[in-house]
Design a protein around this motif. Structure first.
Motif, mmCIF file in Angstrom:
data_model
loop_
_atom_site.group_PDB
_atom_site.id
_atom_site.type_symbol
_atom_site.label_atom_id
_atom_site.label_comp_id
_atom_site.label_asym_id
_atom_site.label_seq_id
_atom_site.Cartn_x
_atom_site.Cartn_y
_atom_site.Cartn_z
ATOM 1 N N MET A 1 0.821 -1.215 0.000
ATOM 2 C CA MET A 1 0.000 0.000 0.000
ATOM 3 C C MET A 1 0.850 1.259 0.000
ATOM 4 S SD MET A 1 -2.731 1.162 2.905
ATOM 5 C CE MET A 1 -3.733 -0.266 2.586
ATOM 6 N N PHE A 2 1.868 1.301 0.928
ATOM 7 C CA PHE A 2 2.663 2.505 1.053
ATOM 8 C C PHE A 2 3.912 2.478 0.183
ATOM 9 C CE2 PHE A 2 0.712 4.943 4.419
ATOM 10 C CZ PHE A 2 -0.103 4.021 5.027
ATOM 11 N N GLN A 3 4.204 1.352 -0.461
ATOM 12 C CA GLN A 3 5.453 1.241 -1.198
ATOM 13 C C GLN A 3 5.523 2.258 -2.328
ATOM 14 O OE1 GLN A 3 6.440 -2.710 -2.284
ATOM 15 N NE2 GLN A 3 8.337 -2.141 -3.300
ATOM 16 N N SER A 4 4.467 2.296 -3.138
ATOM 17 C CA SER A 4 4.482 3.235 -4.258
ATOM 18 C C SER A 4 4.439 4.677 -3.758
ATOM 19 C CB SER A 4 3.281 2.964 -5.171
ATOM 20 O OG SER A 4 2.075 3.137 -4.463
ATOM 21 N N LEU A 5 3.799 4.885 -2.637
ATOM 22 C CA LEU A 5 3.687 6.225 -2.073
ATOM 23 C C LEU A 5 5.040 6.770 -1.640
ATOM 24 C CD1 LEU A 5 2.054 8.569 -0.793
ATOM 25 C CD2 LEU A 5 1.900 7.163 1.261
ATOM 26 N N ILE A 6 5.783 5.939 -0.855
ATOM 27 C CA ILE A 6 7.030 6.423 -0.287
ATOM 28 C C ILE A 6 8.158 6.441 -1.314
ATOM 29 C CG2 ILE A 6 8.707 6.037 1.561
ATOM 30 C CD1 ILE A 6 5.981 6.935 2.483
ATOM 31 N N SER A 7 8.161 5.445 -2.208
ATOM 32 C CA SER A 7 9.257 5.366 -3.167
ATOM 33 C C SER A 7 9.102 6.371 -4.299
ATOM 34 C CB SER A 7 9.343 3.948 -3.756
ATOM 35 O OG SER A 7 8.150 3.620 -4.429
ATOM 36 N N HIS A 9 7.330 10.180 -5.880
ATOM 37 C CA HIS A 9 7.362 11.601 -5.517
ATOM 38 C C HIS A 9 6.432 11.854 -4.344
ATOM 39 C CE1 HIS A 9 6.774 15.962 -5.874
ATOM 40 N NE2 HIS A 9 7.960 15.945 -6.462
ATOM 41 N N PRO A 10 6.801 12.723 -3.381
ATOM 42 C CA PRO A 10 5.981 12.976 -2.210
ATOM 43 C C PRO A 10 4.557 13.399 -2.524
ATOM 44 C CG PRO A 10 8.161 13.916 -1.909
ATOM 45 C CD PRO A 10 8.082 13.444 -3.334
ATOM 46 N N SER A 11 4.344 13.970 -3.658
ATOM 47 C CA SER A 11 2.988 14.404 -3.979
ATOM 48 C C SER A 11 2.113 13.270 -4.479
ATOM 49 C CB SER A 11 3.045 15.521 -5.037
ATOM 50 O OG SER A 11 3.616 14.998 -6.238
ATOM 51 N N HIS A 12 2.721 12.082 -4.678
ATOM 52 C CA HIS A 12 1.958 10.941 -5.179
ATOM 53 C C HIS A 12 1.055 10.425 -4.052
ATOM 54 C CE1 HIS A 12 0.894 7.493 -7.524
ATOM 55 N NE2 HIS A 12 1.472 6.644 -6.690
ATOM 56 N N MET A 13 -0.255 10.414 -4.274
ATOM 57 C CA MET A 13 -1.187 10.124 -3.190
ATOM 58 C C MET A 13 -1.840 8.754 -3.282
ATOM 59 S SD MET A 13 -1.015 12.869 -1.428
ATOM 60 C CE MET A 13 -2.449 12.718 -0.386
ATOM 61 N N SER A 14 -1.563 7.972 -4.291
ATOM 62 C CA SER A 14 -2.274 6.706 -4.461
ATOM 63 C C SER A 14 -1.929 5.742 -3.337
ATOM 64 C CB SER A 14 -1.897 6.077 -5.808
ATOM 65 O OG SER A 14 -0.535 5.733 -5.826
ATOM 66 N N GLY A 15 -2.945 5.070 -2.846
ATOM 67 C CA GLY A 15 -2.751 4.050 -1.833
ATOM 68 C C GLY A 15 -2.803 4.547 -0.410
ATOM 69 N N LEU A 16 -2.831 5.849 -0.184
ATOM 70 C CA LEU A 16 -2.863 6.353 1.185
ATOM 71 C C LEU A 16 -4.303 6.348 1.705
ATOM 72 C CD1 LEU A 16 -1.165 7.620 3.429
ATOM 73 C CD2 LEU A 16 -1.706 9.862 2.492
ATOM 74 N N PRO A 17 -4.588 5.605 2.771
ATOM 75 C CA PRO A 17 -5.949 5.578 3.312
ATOM 76 C C PRO A 17 -6.386 6.966 3.744
ATOM 77 C CG PRO A 17 -4.604 3.818 4.255
ATOM 78 C CD PRO A 17 -3.678 4.725 3.523
ATOM 79 N N PRO A 18 -7.641 7.312 3.580
ATOM 80 C CA PRO A 18 -8.092 8.675 3.867
ATOM 81 C C PRO A 18 -7.980 9.064 5.332
ATOM 82 C CG PRO A 18 -9.951 7.219 3.414
ATOM 83 C CD PRO A 18 -8.722 6.466 3.048
ATOM 84 N N LEU A 30 1.626 14.535 3.398
ATOM 85 C CA LEU A 30 0.901 13.580 2.566
ATOM 86 C C LEU A 30 -0.415 13.245 3.234
ATOM 87 C CD1 LEU A 30 3.785 11.067 1.734
ATOM 88 C CD2 LEU A 30 3.002 12.978 0.334
ATOM 89 N N GLY A 31 -1.478 13.275 2.472
ATOM 90 C CA GLY A 31 -2.770 12.892 3.022
ATOM 91 C C GLY A 31 -3.650 14.088 3.300
ATOM 92 N N ALA A 32 -4.862 13.779 3.743
ATOM 93 C CA ALA A 32 -5.860 14.818 3.986
ATOM 94 C C ALA A 32 -5.516 15.636 5.224
ATOM 95 C CB ALA A 32 -7.240 14.176 4.153
ATOM 96 N N ALA A 33 -5.826 16.893 5.165
ATOM 97 C CA ALA A 33 -5.532 17.789 6.290
ATOM 98 C C ALA A 33 -6.355 17.434 7.518
ATOM 99 C CB ALA A 33 -5.794 19.235 5.878
#
Length: 421
Positions: A1-7, A9-18, A30-33
């Motif tokens: 889930m977090f692999q693509s997120l962390i590896s 660009h920081p602005s990449h938001m896919s896979g981060l639970p809301p 990263l993620g919702a405010a």
């Protein structure tokens, strides 16, 4: 889930639970405010651990101040469920792993080491435990016989449930192995009239229980000893024995000796109730994803869990006969959430109490460790990764006469009706 997120660009938001937001070491968000849970990292190594699903290592980083959680602990635990790499009860179960576990268990459970390990946990601060336990300081799974019960009511229900299972009678010799702050010892003496002896390895608990005995004027019938169960003499066996929240500290390598000692301490025809945490998996002795290692380092050094099937096998080897086994797993989940909620509501007081006995830095580490331990354990019981079993057993007496049912060979009536009368 977090692999693509962390590896990526920081602005990449896919896979981060809301419900989760991250703050990276260089300040990127990263993620919702308005996420329920925010995790702030000061070290990239912690992010690598998150990426690898090393939950125990992440917990250690939190205790050591390398990352911060913001949010209710219930929400934090729900978020952690989403980053686990798999079922944490799955582990290497090969012959080498088993041999290594036994070697470590033998080394970890000497008389001197067991005493030190108990004092490491239970002698943190009586005032700290008093902030989030019930007034009797019962530090074991409660019994929510009715859904409307408070923690204090459920703990009293548990004490009585144990006494009823053991069929305690006035004048009987009763032993409580690992007596804690004395709740069961005193309940049995005051409500069932037994001659009660308790043992503990905690100096703080021993002093507290002795003070209660003196204050209640029960010195003739209730005794507390600072003693290891292995040092008890068996020349005068006990009619009934309880062991609550203690055998988790015994160690797999000593389990046959433990139940063998209980067998020797119990009078023929007598009853023993063993109440303790058991493993969720048949082979694993601690939780995976590093969670077991975290608990061993910061909370319960030397603690080992066995599946209930292994517990019953060790018990049978001793000559004891299992007559009743009850799984209270979800009751412990609720108990732990009650403890967690109580601690979360008094964090400021907890810091002050812990700091009064040492440095503020050490106090903060202890508090962080317990916050994770209580909430994480609650989640683990709810998920079925660990369980809690009460095992009632007898020492059979072949020549026993006058039992309610022919061939009972003990006080046990071989039905459960008596527990609920």
């Amino acid at each position: 889930m977090f692999q693509s997120l962390i590896s990526g660009h920081p602005s990449h938001m896919s896979g981060l639970p809301p419900e989760i937001a991250l703050q990276l070491p260089q300040g990127q968000q990263l993620g919702a405010a308005n996420a329920l849970v925010r995790v702030s990292f000061s070290k990239w190594s912690s992010i690598a651990r998150l990426k690898a699903g090393q939950i125990g290592a992440l917990a250690e980083d939190y205790v050591e101040g390398k990352l911060q959680f913001e949010g209710a602990m219930r929400d934090v635990m729900r978020a952690m469920l989403k980053v686990l790499p798999g079922n944490p009860v799955e582990s290497d179960t090969g012959w080498w792993t088993g041999l290594l576990h036994r070697a470590r268990s033998l080394a970890a459970h000497t008389l001197v080491k067991d005493a030190a390990q108990i004092q490491f946990h239970y002698d943190v601060s009586d005032a700290f435990y008093a902030l989030w336990l019930d007034p009797r300081r019962v530090y074991s799974c409660a019994y929510y016989r009715q859904d409307s019960m408070t923690l204090a009511q459920a703990q009293e229900a548990k004490l009585d449930h144990i006494c009823r299972k053991l069929m305690l009678q006035p004048g009987e010799r009763f032993l409580d192995i690992g007596a804690g702050w004395g709740a069961l010892l005193l309940w049995a003496a005051e409500h069932y009239g037994v001659d009660a002896t308790g043992i503990t390895l905690s100096k703080n608990q021993h002093a507290h229980v002795q003070q209660l005995i003196d204050a209640k004027g029960l010195g003739q019938r209730v005794h507390i000893e600072l003693r290891d169960y292995r040092d008890l003499q068996q020349d005068r066996p006990f009619d009934k024995i309880s062991s609550v929240g203690m055998f988790e500290h015994v160690g797999q390598a000593n389990m046959n000796a433990y139940f063998g000692k209980v067998m020797q301490l119990l009078a023929p025809g007598g009853l023993v109730l063993n109440h303790g945490i058991t493993a969720g998996g048949v082979e694993n002795r601690q939780l995976g994803a590093g969670m077991g290692d975290f608990i061993g380092k910061y909370i319960f050094p030397g603690g080992e869990l066995l599946h209930i099937s292994a517990v019953l096998e060790h018990l049978a080897h001793s000559g004891l006969e299992m007559v009743d086994t009850e799984n209270l797993r979800p009751h412990y989940g609720r108990t732990l959430w009650d403890w967690s909620d109580a601690l979360e509501a008094r964090l400021g007081e907890a810091r002050a109490v812990l700091a009064s006995g040492g440095s503020a830095e050490r106090a903060e580490k202890i508090l962080r460790a317990y916050r994770l331990y209580l909430a994480g354990s609650a989640m683990s019981f709810e998920q079925g990764w660990i369980a809690l079993h009460q095992v009632l057993a007898t020492r059979p007496a072949l020549d026993r006469q006058g039992d309610a049912i022919k061939g009972a060979q003990s006080a046990y009536p071989f039905n459960r009706e008596y527990i609920y009368r």
